[in-house]
Enzyme design. Structure first.
Site, PDB file in Angstrom:
ATOM      1  N   ASN A  78       1.091  -1.118   0.224  1.00 49.37           N
ATOM      2  CA  ASN A  78       0.236   0.043  -0.175  1.00 49.37           C
ATOM      3  C   ASN A  78       0.692   1.374   0.333  1.00 49.37           C
ATOM      4  O   ASN A  78       0.426   1.940  -0.628  1.00 49.37           O
ATOM      5  CB  ASN A  78      -0.532  -0.125   1.191  1.00 49.37           C
ATOM      6  CG  ASN A  78      -2.532  -0.832   1.011  1.00 49.37           C
ATOM      7  OD1 ASN A  78      -1.995  -1.504   0.079  1.00 49.37           O
ATOM      8  ND2 ASN A  78      -2.317  -1.614   2.325  1.00 49.37           N
ATOM      9  N   ASP A 133       1.669   0.943  -9.761  1.00 47.60           N
ATOM     10  CA  ASP A 133       0.842   0.303  -9.730  1.00 47.60           C
ATOM     11  C   ASP A 133       0.706  -0.816  -9.954  1.00 47.60           C
ATOM     12  O   ASP A 133       0.084  -2.131  -9.816  1.00 47.60           O
ATOM     13  CB  ASP A 133      -0.230   1.169 -10.716  1.00 47.60           C
ATOM     14  CG  ASP A 133      -1.788   0.908  -9.715  1.00 47.60           C
ATOM     15  OD1 ASP A 133      -2.152   0.324  -9.280  1.00 47.60           O
ATOM     16  OD2 ASP A 133      -2.404   0.525 -11.051  1.00 47.60           O
ATOM     17  N   ASP A 136       3.418  -2.985  -7.294  1.00 45.91           N
ATOM     18  CA  ASP A 136       2.343  -3.424  -5.397  1.00 45.91           C
ATOM     19  C   ASP A 136       1.880  -4.244  -5.157  1.00 45.91           C
ATOM     20  O   ASP A 136       1.534  -5.014  -4.610  1.00 45.91           O
ATOM     21  CB  ASP A 136       1.103  -2.174  -5.541  1.00 45.91           C
ATOM     22  CG  ASP A 136       0.284  -1.988  -6.222  1.00 45.91           C
ATOM     23  OD1 ASP A 136       0.062  -3.052  -7.058  1.00 45.91           O
ATOM     24  OD2 ASP A 136      -1.115  -0.889  -6.115  1.00 45.91           O
ATOM     25  N   ARG A 141       2.757 -10.404  -3.168  1.00 44.64           N
ATOM     26  CA  ARG A 141       2.818 -11.970  -3.475  1.00 44.64           C
ATOM     27  C   ARG A 141       3.860 -11.961  -2.816  1.00 44.64           C
ATOM     28  O   ARG A 141       4.020 -12.874  -2.522  1.00 44.64           O
ATOM     29  CB  ARG A 141       2.789 -12.359  -4.793  1.00 44.64           C
ATOM     30  CG  ARG A 141       0.525 -12.341  -5.594  1.00 44.64           C
ATOM     31  CD  ARG A 141       0.468 -12.205  -6.463  1.00 44.64           C
ATOM     32  NE  ARG A 141       0.628 -11.707  -7.566  1.00 44.64           N
ATOM     33  CZ  ARG A 141       0.405 -10.317  -8.077  1.00 44.64           C
ATOM     34  NH1 ARG A 141      -0.906 -10.472  -7.810  1.00 44.64           N
ATOM     35  NH2 ARG A 141       0.344  -9.706  -9.270  1.00 44.64           N
ATOM     36  N   ASP A 154      -5.937  -0.055  -3.735  1.00 44.15           N
ATOM     37  CA  ASP A 154      -5.572   0.744  -4.990  1.00 44.15           C
ATOM     38  C   ASP A 154      -6.687   0.358  -6.174  1.00 44.15           C
ATOM     39  O   ASP A 154      -6.205   1.244  -6.838  1.00 44.15           O
ATOM     40  CB  ASP A 154      -4.958  -0.923  -6.042  1.00 44.15           C
ATOM     41  CG  ASP A 154      -4.233  -1.083  -6.868  1.00 44.15           C
ATOM     42  OD1 ASP A 154      -2.980  -0.638  -6.986  1.00 44.15           O
ATOM     43  OD2 ASP A 154      -5.250  -1.280  -7.942  1.00 44.15           O
ATOM     44  N   HIS A 155      -7.562   0.505  -5.884  1.00 46.87           N
ATOM     45  CA  HIS A 155      -9.307   0.679  -6.158  1.00 46.87           C
ATOM     46  C   HIS A 155      -9.322   2.289  -6.216  1.00 46.87           C
ATOM     47  O   HIS A 155      -9.072   2.945  -7.399  1.00 46.87           O
ATOM     48  CB  HIS A 155     -10.137  -0.060  -5.503  1.00 46.87           C
ATOM     49  CG  HIS A 155     -10.666   0.137  -7.217  1.00 46.87           C
ATOM     50  ND1 HIS A 155     -11.319  -0.543  -8.247  1.00 46.87           N
ATOM     51  CD2 HIS A 155     -12.600   0.939  -6.884  1.00 46.87           C
ATOM     52  CE1 HIS A 155     -12.002  -0.406  -9.336  1.00 46.87           C
ATOM     53  NE2 HIS A 155     -13.025   0.550  -7.689  1.00 46.87           N
ATOM     54  N   ASP A 158      -6.855   4.321  -7.956  1.00 41.80           N
ATOM     55  CA  ASP A 158      -6.907   4.805  -9.112  1.00 41.80           C
ATOM     56  C   ASP A 158      -7.794   5.532  -9.503  1.00 41.80           C
ATOM     57  O   ASP A 158      -7.938   6.176 -10.662  1.00 41.80           O
ATOM     58  CB  ASP A 158      -7.450   2.834  -9.831  1.00 41.80           C
ATOM     59  CG  ASP A 158      -5.515   2.133  -9.500  1.00 41.80           C
ATOM     60  OD1 ASP A 158      -4.651   2.535  -9.845  1.00 41.80           O
ATOM     61  OD2 ASP A 158      -5.728   0.463 -10.189  1.00 41.80           O
TER      62      ASP A 158
END
Length: 436
Positions: A78, A133, A136, A141, A154-155, A158
């Site tokens: 984040n 972007d 991240d 992962r 993230d959403h 964006d």
């Protein structure tokens, strides 16, 4: 079970696989997360695919290389997302300082023209944002710190960036709030509509599928290219007629019926910035209405269109306000932009959160109700320009405060539910103890 960093013995704080989330909260303990949401969110699984060839063969391998070889394992995903957004925020602030009304680049007095280097920075910032972007998710992962919070964060970033990009496009093209209102509306609404409809599709299908040509990949690259062109050629280039005279006029509009061409094309032709706006509307329109809209109605029925009410409001309300008061955008271009941006971010992030928590989406957003009240007051002439300005500025300020408080509380509640930190994957989250 905590994972350990490669080559170290330090165990970072991340989501655990053996947490009984029913014991981490009590019914009604959260404001935005109801008991159903609190039980659904921890088991949410993201399913998505980016079909872009540029992403597959260039951007994704680049992001993976940067994560594997240049990103420390203590860096929170984040934080990487937020760092990328800060680049775009800085670019927006620079252009706000040099181009407050967004059309200063076409001033007739050459000595007063603002510098062009902010557009070069905007081009770099957009590519940096795109790269970070893409990084991240790979970082999450790599560190085993993937979580629903990361997806929502993230959403949301964006969504914020989509309006930053639109504002930068308007300044780069030198569109005037007084004379180029339909072009400005097109460049603001089109990216938002594509973003919202994609989220709406995911809300129903539970899959995020980005087509072979999409905004997060090709769209950002084209935007960065546009900024680079402006930094070299100047804003005036977009007010020339080269595109129409050499390409679109003789090879496209010449084949249209005269009655249609006379309505679309002014007597002196279409400027380059007009062509950019038209191409944007046509590109996004075919995806929103033909590719996704008709498919969704066919699969889920016409009732699925109700979730589009917020996006429809952000298109119709500005048009009605502009028809009733044609100078409001000229008086307060940034305020109008911020209001639309705030309402869009609130609506689309809530749609994503409701998707992740398996809750029904309330299409009539409380934040949008004042917009329709304001629209009615202006449309019926019940308020004058001065009062309209005061209400609009107050609306903007209250909306910013509300969004800050709402998103802060949501992030806190999700962190508390999942027992993680938003920007820290090293420090352990305090373990809750069961009351006797």
């Amino acid at each position: 079970v905590h994972f350990r960093y490669p080559g170290t013995t330090q165990a970072p704080a991340t989501m655990t696989t053996d947490v009984d989330y029913s014991e981490t909260t009590q019914a009604g303990a959260y404001y935005y997360l109801c008991p159903r949401a609190a039980s659904s969110l921890p088991v949410f699984k993201y399913r998505g695919q980016d079909k872009s060839l540029i992403y597959k063969h260039i951007l994704s391998p680049l992001a993976q290389h940067l994560v594997d070889h240049h990103t420390p394992t203590w860096a929170a995903p984040n934080a990487i997302t937020l760092f990328g957004l800060c680049w775009m925020l800085t670019s927006y602030a620079l252009l706000w300082f040099f181009y407050p009304n967004m059309d200063e680049g076409i001033s007739s007095t050459s000595s007063s023209l603002p510098p062009l280097w902010p557009f070069a920075f905007a081009s770099i910032a957009m590519l940096v944002y795109q790269t970070l972007d893409n990084m991240d998710g790979k970082q999450s992962r790599k560190t085993g710190s993937s979580s629903p919070l990361g997806l929502l964060f993230d959403h949301g970033c964006d969504a914020i960036n989509s309006i930053f990009g639109s504002a930068l496009f308007i300044s780069a093209l030198g569109l005037s709030p007084a004379t180029d209102q339909w072009q400005i509306l097109a460049l603001v609404v089109a990216p938002m509509a594509a973003f919202y409809v994609t989220t709406w599709e995911e809300y129903y299908t539970h899959h995020l599928i980005l087509p072979i040509f999409n905004g997060p990949t090709e769209g950002l690259i084209m935007g960065a290219t546009l900024f680079a062109c402006t930094s070299v050629l100047g804003v005036e280039y977009w007010h020339g007629y080269e595109w129409y005279n050499n390409v679109f006029g003789p090879y496209v509009f010449a084949y249209l019926p005269g009655s249609i061409a006379s309505v679309i094309v002014p007597a002196d032709g279409l400027r380059n910035c007009d062509m950019v706006s038209i191409i944007t509307v046509l590109g996004v329109g075919q995806e929103v209405f033909l590719t996704k809209g008709l498919t969704m109605v066919y699969k889920f029925g016409i009732g699925c269109l109700r979730e589009l009410f917020p996006m429809i409001s952000l298109v119709v309300a500005p048009i009605l306000i502009g028809c009733a008061d044609s100078t409001i955008l000229e008086r307060h271009p940034r305020v109008c932009l911020h209001v639309i941006a705030g309402l869009f971010v609130e609506a689309v992030t809530q749609l994503m959160l409701d998707h992740m928590t398996s809750r029904p989406y309330r299409a009539v957003r409380p934040c949008i109700v004042p917009l329709w009240i304001f629209t009615a007051l202006v449309w019926f002439g019940l308020i004058g320009p001065q009062l309209a300005d005061e209400l609009l500025i107050s609306y903007q300020m209250l909306l910013v405060v509300h969004l800050y408080m709402k998103f802060s509380v949501i992030i806190h509640e999700i962190c508390d539910l999942l027992q993680i930190w938003c920007f820290d994957i090293v420090t352990l989250y305090p373990t809750k103890t069961k009351e006797a």
